[in-house]
Design a protein around this motif. Structure first.
Motif, PDB file in Angstrom:
ATOM      1  N   HIS A 147       0.787  -1.205   0.032  1.00 46.52           N
ATOM      2  CA  HIS A 147      -0.147  -0.080   0.030  1.00 46.52           C
ATOM      3  C   HIS A 147       0.772   1.180   0.045  1.00 46.52           C
ATOM      4  CE1 HIS A 147      -3.779   2.124   1.805  1.00 46.52           C
ATOM      5  NE2 HIS A 147      -3.506   2.709   0.662  1.00 46.52           N
ATOM      6  N   ALA A 148       1.936   1.023   0.645  1.00 51.55           N
ATOM      7  CA  ALA A 148       2.633   2.207   0.697  1.00 51.55           C
ATOM      8  C   ALA A 148       4.519   1.675   0.827  1.00 51.55           C
ATOM      9  CB  ALA A 148       2.687   3.191   1.761  1.00 51.55           C
ATOM     10  N   ASN A 150       7.956   1.174   2.162  1.00 54.68           N
ATOM     11  CA  ASN A 150       8.493   1.077   3.568  1.00 54.68           C
ATOM     12  C   ASN A 150       9.853   1.972   3.568  1.00 54.68           C
ATOM     13  OD1 ASN A 150       9.971  -0.955   1.890  1.00 54.68           O
ATOM     14  ND2 ASN A 150      10.710  -1.291   4.145  1.00 54.68           N
ATOM     15  N   VAL A 151      10.434   2.327   2.230  1.00 56.65           N
ATOM     16  CA  VAL A 151      11.484   3.111   2.039  1.00 56.65           C
ATOM     17  C   VAL A 151      11.224   4.430   2.203  1.00 56.65           C
ATOM     18  CG1 VAL A 151      13.639   3.260   0.741  1.00 56.65           C
ATOM     19  CG2 VAL A 151      12.653   1.188   0.906  1.00 56.65           C
ATOM     20  N   THR A 152      10.424   4.748   0.984  1.00 51.63           N
ATOM     21  CA  THR A 152      10.195   6.248   0.934  1.00 51.63           C
ATOM     22  C   THR A 152       8.895   6.798   1.365  1.00 51.63           C
ATOM     23  OG1 THR A 152       9.046   6.037  -1.466  1.00 51.63           O
ATOM     24  CG2 THR A 152      11.474   5.863  -1.262  1.00 51.63           C
ATOM     25  N   GLY A 153       8.039   5.997   1.744  1.00 50.03           N
ATOM     26  CA  GLY A 153       6.647   6.523   2.129  1.00 50.03           C
ATOM     27  C   GLY A 153       5.581   6.944   0.996  1.00 50.03           C
ATOM     28  N   THR A 154       6.147   6.465  -0.214  1.00 52.06           N
ATOM     29  CA  THR A 154       5.131   6.852  -1.306  1.00 52.06           C
ATOM     30  C   THR A 154       4.054   5.818  -1.119  1.00 52.06           C
ATOM     31  OG1 THR A 154       7.241   7.221  -2.672  1.00 52.06           O
ATOM     32  CG2 THR A 154       5.008   6.620  -3.756  1.00 52.06           C
ATOM     33  N   LEU A 155       2.844   6.525  -1.374  1.00 54.96           N
ATOM     34  CA  LEU A 155       1.483   5.796  -1.210  1.00 54.96           C
ATOM     35  C   LEU A 155       1.079   5.419  -2.839  1.00 54.96           C
ATOM     36  CD1 LEU A 155      -0.703   8.077   0.863  1.00 54.96           C
ATOM     37  CD2 LEU A 155      -0.429   5.386   1.147  1.00 54.96           C
ATOM     38  N   MET A 156       0.660   4.195  -2.784  1.00 57.02           N
ATOM     39  CA  MET A 156       0.415   3.495  -3.978  1.00 57.02           C
ATOM     40  C   MET A 156      -1.122   3.952  -4.406  1.00 57.02           C
ATOM     41  SD  MET A 156       3.213   2.375  -4.807  1.00 57.02           S
ATOM     42  CE  MET A 156       3.056   1.444  -6.368  1.00 57.02           C
ATOM     43  N   PRO A 157      -1.561   4.122  -5.779  1.00 59.54           N
ATOM     44  CA  PRO A 157      -3.162   4.471  -5.939  1.00 59.54           C
ATOM     45  C   PRO A 157      -3.918   3.163  -5.826  1.00 59.54           C
ATOM     46  CG  PRO A 157      -1.856   3.948  -7.892  1.00 59.54           C
ATOM     47  CD  PRO A 157      -0.937   3.980  -6.915  1.00 59.54           C
ATOM     48  N   LEU A 158      -4.036   2.851  -4.559  1.00 63.48           N
ATOM     49  CA  LEU A 158      -4.847   1.525  -4.195  1.00 63.48           C
ATOM     50  C   LEU A 158      -6.372   1.435  -4.964  1.00 63.48           C
ATOM     51  CD1 LEU A 158      -4.581  -0.695  -2.331  1.00 63.48           C
ATOM     52  CD2 LEU A 158      -5.854   0.480  -0.696  1.00 63.48           C
ATOM     53  N   THR A 159      -6.984   2.586  -4.788  1.00 63.12           N
ATOM     54  CA  THR A 159      -8.441   2.456  -5.473  1.00 63.12           C
ATOM     55  C   THR A 159      -8.474   2.251  -6.856  1.00 63.12           C
ATOM     56  OG1 THR A 159      -8.892   4.117  -3.459  1.00 63.12           O
ATOM     57  CG2 THR A 159     -10.539   3.866  -5.390  1.00 63.12           C
ATOM     58  N   GLU A 160      -7.589   2.753  -7.591  1.00 58.90           N
ATOM     59  CA  GLU A 160      -7.636   2.605  -8.889  1.00 58.90           C
ATOM     60  C   GLU A 160      -7.148   1.321  -9.168  1.00 58.90           C
ATOM     61  OE1 GLU A 160      -7.028   7.030  -8.058  1.00 58.90           O
ATOM     62  OE2 GLU A 160      -6.373   5.056  -7.481  1.00 58.90           O
ATOM     63  N   ILE A 161      -6.205   0.863  -8.538  1.00 53.50           N
ATOM     64  CA  ILE A 161      -5.512  -0.513  -9.184  1.00 53.50           C
ATOM     65  C   ILE A 161      -6.749  -1.468  -8.646  1.00 53.50           C
ATOM     66  CG2 ILE A 161      -3.895  -2.131  -8.319  1.00 53.50           C
ATOM     67  CD1 ILE A 161      -3.016   0.430 -10.148  1.00 53.50           C
ATOM     68  N   MET A 162      -7.299  -1.460  -7.350  1.00 50.70           N
ATOM     69  CA  MET A 162      -8.384  -2.374  -7.036  1.00 50.70           C
ATOM     70  C   MET A 162      -9.537  -2.426  -8.086  1.00 50.70           C
ATOM     71  SD  MET A 162      -7.197  -3.689  -4.419  1.00 50.70           S
ATOM     72  CE  MET A 162      -5.406  -3.367  -5.046  1.00 50.70           C
ATOM     73  N   GLU A 163      -9.946  -1.256  -8.430  1.00 51.12           N
ATOM     74  CA  GLU A 163     -10.839  -1.096  -9.531  1.00 51.12           C
ATOM     75  C   GLU A 163     -10.578  -1.868 -10.906  1.00 51.12           C
ATOM     76  OE1 GLU A 163     -11.725   3.036 -10.199  1.00 51.12           O
ATOM     77  OE2 GLU A 163     -12.891   3.099  -8.152  1.00 51.12           O
ATOM     78  N   LEU A 164      -9.129  -1.660 -11.171  1.00 54.03           N
ATOM     79  CA  LEU A 164      -8.716  -2.417 -12.351  1.00 54.03           C
ATOM     80  C   LEU A 164      -8.948  -3.817 -12.276  1.00 54.03           C
ATOM     81  CD1 LEU A 164      -5.549  -0.535 -13.535  1.00 54.03           C
ATOM     82  CD2 LEU A 164      -7.315  -1.060 -14.977  1.00 54.03           C
ATOM     83  N   ALA A 165      -8.400  -4.295 -10.987  1.00 54.15           N
ATOM     84  CA  ALA A 165      -8.497  -5.791 -10.781  1.00 54.15           C
ATOM     85  C   ALA A 165     -10.145  -6.198 -10.750  1.00 54.15           C
ATOM     86  CB  ALA A 165      -7.968  -6.081  -9.257  1.00 54.15           C
ATOM     87  N   LYS A 166     -10.785  -5.586 -10.107  1.00 49.74           N
ATOM     88  CA  LYS A 166     -12.189  -6.257 -10.189  1.00 49.74           C
ATOM     89  C   LYS A 166     -12.712  -6.098 -11.726  1.00 49.74           C
ATOM     90  CE  LYS A 166     -12.610  -6.896  -6.165  1.00 49.74           C
ATOM     91  NZ  LYS A 166     -12.643  -8.100  -5.640  1.00 49.74           N
ATOM     92  N   ARG A 167     -12.364  -5.072 -12.466  1.00 51.04           N
ATOM     93  CA  ARG A 167     -12.914  -5.251 -13.819  1.00 51.04           C
ATOM     94  C   ARG A 167     -12.312  -6.469 -14.540  1.00 51.04           C
ATOM     95  NH1 ARG A 167     -12.043   0.470 -13.824  1.00 51.04           N
ATOM     96  NH2 ARG A 167     -10.191   0.277 -15.327  1.00 51.04           N
ATOM     97  N   ASN A 168     -11.080  -6.813 -14.094  1.00 54.25           N
ATOM     98  CA  ASN A 168     -10.607  -7.935 -15.087  1.00 54.25           C
ATOM     99  C   ASN A 168     -10.558  -9.199 -14.176  1.00 54.25           C
ATOM    100  OD1 ASN A 168      -8.987  -6.622 -17.492  1.00 54.25           O
ATOM    101  ND2 ASN A 168      -8.978  -4.991 -15.879  1.00 54.25           N
ATOM    102  N   HIS A 169     -11.252  -9.279 -13.204  1.00 56.35           N
ATOM    103  CA  HIS A 169     -11.640 -10.776 -12.520  1.00 56.35           C
ATOM    104  C   HIS A 169     -10.167 -10.999 -11.958  1.00 56.35           C
ATOM    105  CE1 HIS A 169     -15.487 -10.328 -13.759  1.00 56.35           C
ATOM    106  NE2 HIS A 169     -15.257 -10.307 -15.090  1.00 56.35           N
ATOM    107  N   GLU A 302       2.821  16.072  -1.741  1.00 61.05           N
ATOM    108  CA  GLU A 302       1.954  15.077  -1.939  1.00 61.05           C
ATOM    109  C   GLU A 302       1.732  14.331  -0.507  1.00 61.05           C
ATOM    110  OE1 GLU A 302       3.496  12.664  -5.391  1.00 61.05           O
ATOM    111  OE2 GLU A 302       5.278  14.106  -5.109  1.00 61.05           O
ATOM    112  N   GLN A 303       0.853  13.342  -0.537  1.00 64.46           N
ATOM    113  CA  GLN A 303       0.496  12.632   0.684  1.00 64.46           C
ATOM    114  C   GLN A 303       1.614  11.785   0.723  1.00 64.46           C
ATOM    115  OE1 GLN A 303      -3.215  10.611   0.559  1.00 64.46           O
ATOM    116  NE2 GLN A 303      -3.042  10.271   2.970  1.00 64.46           N
ATOM    117  N   ARG A 304       1.976  11.444   2.022  1.00 63.49           N
ATOM    118  CA  ARG A 304       3.211  10.363   2.222  1.00 63.49           C
ATOM    119  C   ARG A 304       2.683   9.785   3.665  1.00 63.49           C
ATOM    120  NH1 ARG A 304       8.093  13.478   1.518  1.00 63.49           N
ATOM    121  NH2 ARG A 304       9.046  11.427   1.984  1.00 63.49           N
ATOM    122  N   MET A 305       3.217   8.579   3.697  1.00 61.58           N
ATOM    123  CA  MET A 305       3.450   7.957   4.999  1.00 61.58           C
ATOM    124  C   MET A 305       4.520   8.758   5.918  1.00 61.58           C
ATOM    125  SD  MET A 305       1.224   5.615   5.589  1.00 61.58           S
ATOM    126  CE  MET A 305       0.264   6.735   4.806  1.00 61.58           C
TER     127      MET A 305
END
Length: 384
Positions: A147-148, A150-169, A302-305
């Motif tokens: 999700h983020a 552990n080295v840089t605190g960069t947040l991944m686009p979780l919502t967008e990736i989960m939507e992609l996954a659902k559309r593609n089963h 930018e949002q970060r951990m």
């Protein structure tokens, strides 16, 4: 000591957490689910209430599919190795992955002939989402991602990736090691199939605790077999959850402490801007003003951990960490952080990175002292 290694393990812990653990050790030392007597029933109550609390907080429909492990590493191994794999299956992961995901993926790649694509971060959530979309193949079975970082605190686009996954089963597995306890996560709302996290980081719970939450009808084969306290007449592992995937005696004191950590988190999880986020931004801004310091990861807008990654000139990161520890009584983490692909992308494999990570218990005064220490260290090296 100034403790800026919260991304590894939070310290100190809330008093309620340690008191709950001591209470179990002193008053209820029995095994949960291993007897009908009063103490065994009480131990089972600690387990059940924590299971239900985790399911409620993280949006898991069935508390029986909220599973306890010793840490996030074991939880991730169960999720990855527990799926049924065959040659040609494809997995998408990121170059930010901790070895807790990467090594199980490499294991099944070597064992079953599974193909794994590690996508690099190109500095943009939109670009990364596009990269994931382009990487999807008919054989893609799983997207396993942190999700983020552990080295840089960069947040991944979780919502967008989960939507992609659902559309593609495609099944999804999210490693929330750096975000659980900092960001709200809801599996049902966000479309997450499997979620793994430790208790001892952002949640401020005890070490030796971790969970895997499973949403929906996903078949997992246990990676451990043994005593479950029930269904003992069968030579085979039970099919019922959670017994199917939890063999051996659970860490009842740790889980009782985790329950208290969950309760404390519920009280603060709706904060608009968490304290540690504000402090991390101040720390990042201060470091960028010191000549000779290079920072990595998201910029201040930018949002970060609550993680700030940096280096001092060309000095080995371990040397900087040693100086901070021995001369300034400041604890940080340096090196590769069990995430070698991240350092390949950042071109810091030889030097490593110094990582300062914060929690709600750190203070503005500590940030100021840290910046003064780095300024002194940097000035000293510039003289050579």
């Amino acid at each position: 000591m100034i403790y800026f290694d919260q991304a590894a393990s939070s310290f100190p812990k809330p008093l309620e957490v340690t008191e709950a653990m001591v209470k179990v050790m002193n008053e209820c030392g029995a095994n949960p689910g291993r007897g009908g007597h009063a103490l065994a029933r009480q131990a089972a109550t600690y387990i059940d209430q924590t299971r239900m609390k985790a399911a409620s907080i993280f949006g898991c429909s069935d508390p029986k599919k909220a599973l306890f492990y010793h840490n996030a590493t074991v939880a991730l191994n169960q999720a990855i190795k527990g799926l049924q794999w065959q040659k040609g299956d494809h997995i998408i992961a990121t170059a930010f992955e901790h070895n807790s995901i990467r090594r199980p993926l490499e294991h099944i790649k070597n064992k079953y002939g599974v193909r794994v694509t590690y996508l690099k971060w190109r500095g943009s959530k939109t670009a990364f989402t596009q990269d994931v979309a382009q990487a999807i193949q008919p054989e893609t079975k799983l997207i396993a991602m942190t999700h983020a970082s552990n080295v840089t605190g960069t947040l991944m686009p979780l919502t967008e990736i989960m939507e992609l996954a659902k559309r593609n089963h495609i099944l999804t597995l999210v490693d929330a090691s750096q975000t659980a306890g900092h960001l709200s996560i809801n599996m049902k709302a966000q479309g997450i199939d499997m979620l793994a996290f430790p208790g001892h980081k952002g949640l401020l719970g005890p070490q030796g605790t971790g969970m895997l939450l499973v949403e929906g009808d996903i078949e997992l084969e246990p990676i451990h077999h043994g005593g479950t306290g029930s269904f003992s007449e069968s030579p085979n592992q039970p099919e019922q959850w959670p017994e199917k995937l939890e063999s051996g005696t659970l860490n009842t004191p740790g889980i009782a402490g985790l329950y208290e950590a969950f309760c404390i988190y519920e009280q603060r999880k709706d904060e608009n801007v968490p304290r540690e986020t504000i402090l991390a931004k101040q720390l990042y801004q201060g470091l960028t003003k010191i000549a000779g310091v290079a920072c990595y990861g998201p910029d201040e807008n930018e949002q970060r951990m609550p993680i700030v990654a940096f280096n001092v000139a060309n000095v080995d990161s371990q040397e900087i960490a040693m100086i901070l520890d021995s001369h300034y009584n400041i604890a940080v983490r340096a090196g590769l952080h069990c995430s070698p692909l991240t350092h390949e992308v950042l071109e810091t494999t030889n030097q490593g990175i110094v990582r300062a990570s914060l929690s709600i218990y750190n203070t503005e005064k500590e940030v100021t002292s840290f910046l003064e220490a780095i300024a002194e260290i940097t000035a000293a090296y510039s003289e050579f």
